[in-house]
Design an enzyme around this catalytic site. Sequence first.
Site, mmCIF file in Angstrom:
data_model
loop_
_atom_site.group_PDB
_atom_site.id
_atom_site.type_symbol
_atom_site.label_atom_id
_atom_site.label_comp_id
_atom_site.label_asym_id
_atom_site.label_seq_id
_atom_site.Cartn_x
_atom_site.Cartn_y
_atom_site.Cartn_z
ATOM 1 N N ASP A 207 48.229 51.122 8.770
ATOM 2 C CA ASP A 207 48.014 51.252 10.209
ATOM 3 C C ASP A 207 49.045 50.439 10.976
ATOM 4 O OD1 ASP A 207 46.606 52.177 12.581
ATOM 5 O OD2 ASP A 207 46.046 50.082 12.836
ATOM 6 N N LYS B 237 40.802 50.033 10.106
ATOM 7 C CA LYS B 237 40.874 48.568 10.304
ATOM 8 C C LYS B 237 39.489 47.960 10.277
ATOM 9 C CE LYS B 237 43.184 48.533 14.291
ATOM 10 N NZ LYS B 237 44.212 49.402 14.770
ATOM 11 N N SER C 155 43.141 55.138 12.736
ATOM 12 C CA SER C 155 43.704 53.820 13.026
ATOM 13 C C SER C 155 42.587 52.799 13.243
ATOM 14 C CB SER C 155 44.595 53.926 14.275
ATOM 15 O OG SER C 155 44.902 52.666 14.778
ATOM 16 N N HIS D 65 35.771 47.677 19.155
ATOM 17 C CA HIS D 65 37.158 48.087 19.317
ATOM 18 C C HIS D 65 37.250 49.023 20.511
ATOM 19 C CE1 HIS D 65 41.158 47.943 17.503
ATOM 20 N NE2 HIS D 65 41.331 49.125 18.062
HETATM 21 N N1 URA Z 1 43.569 51.136 19.111
HETATM 22 C C1 URA Z 1 43.942 51.237 17.801
HETATM 23 O O1 URA Z 1 43.769 50.306 17.015
HETATM 24 N N2 URA Z 1 44.497 52.385 17.384
HETATM 25 C C2 URA Z 1 44.695 53.429 18.208
HETATM 26 O O2 URA Z 1 45.195 54.426 17.761
HETATM 27 C C3 URA Z 1 44.302 53.328 19.566
HETATM 28 C C4 URA Z 1 43.744 52.150 20.000
#
Ligand code: URA
Length: 440
Positions: A163, A189, A185, A84
């Site tokens: 989220d 996930k 966040s 991510h």
């Molecule tokens: N990507 C995400 O999923 N959340 C964030 O807060 C920043 C980047």
Amino acid sequence: MSVVNIDKLIHSIEQRSGQSHVEIAQFVQGVASGKVSTHDATRWLKAVHRYGLQQEETAALTTTMMNSGERLEWEEGPPVVDKHSTGGVGDKMSIMLAPALAACGRRVPMLAGRGLGHTGGTIDKLESIPGFNCSLSPSEMKEVVDSVGCCIAVQNPSIAPADGVLYAIRDVTGTIDSLPLITASIISKKAAEGLEALVLDVKCGNAAFMRTIEDAEALAHSMVGTAKAMGFKARAQITSMGEPIGTHVGNSLEIIESIHVLQGQGSPDTRELVVLQGATLLCMTDDTLSMADATRKIEQVLTNGQALKKFEQLCIHQGVDSDVAKHLINQPEAVLDVASQETTVLASRSGYVKSHDAMKIASMARAHGAGRTELEDIIDPGVGVVIHAKQGAPVNQNDPLFTFYHNRALSDEEKLLLHQVVELNEEPVKVTSRLLAIVE
Ligand code: URA
């Protein structure tokens, strides 16, 4: 009346006296179910953005955001991995990385986001492909991963729904660049995906949410620590986000560049990041593999067409007609929507490209519809920039530097702004690797 006393929570945040796990859980459930209004959620987000959260509160927020939906469970089989990014300009890595990892025998159930602030989002980019469906239920995600090796889906009412709501509000309320909010966040996930290993690309620089290396390191430690506490391996790579990544910025334009990379071509800096992230995940899930061998494996699938084939299958399994998918991977420019007006900026003199102002590029693209400024804004997929002369490139006077693709006319002010994007240098410019530091 809501069970959540927002005033009390905000008071605790302001006083740094700490919200309890139960209070945070009630707030998150209220957000996910719609019982907490957008107005109250915004007030809470603004307080957190301003005053921060204590470590235990961040952990509670992450856990309850993960528990706001289902968690994927996997049968015995290849390692389940993901990456991510905290968000950048031209940051399209996921689109190539997921199929490349699948081609190397990993399972990648990627949950990605929409554009956030000035940064683009993988989901908005994929939705520029006709028919591509990112709204997968947990069982559909598993089906696609079992068939293809990877899927790319957006949060939905089943997966990390809290989220989904908070992310959309943060995008338009100036509450993005917050260490606890970004940590919760992203990690909520990823934890919901049931991963074994995660690579975090923490962007650092004037076009990132974290501007300084100190801030980026703090975020990296926060995310790696939270991920490990939730039971999976995590490593963060801090990478520079001054220059836009690759040659294309904008939703359909970034898909075009990603396909070029999957065809074995594409911009070397885009490729460098995909290879770095992919090789790291291969090593994290195979102790016998050296970084050099893992690098070779990823490079191989990017050049021999195996990752491109996986991308085609991914498109088909996520709703794209098979003829369209075939055409797309051969000639992306013929399938994707690119804005009708082109403005090309030429070099005012000979020299070397010193830098591009990624923030100016992103702001112009966002103002023309590549990103949102209001919750309900609709993305214009064809808007964006193609860079002809990357940092370090020698140019002669009147050589094209970049082209801005747009659907509405430019104001005089915007034309002026475009001419301020590229800085030229008389002397040659040294280009360095994007990787600044690793946190594990
Ligand atoms: N990507 C995400 O999923 N959340 C964030 O807060 C920043 C980047």
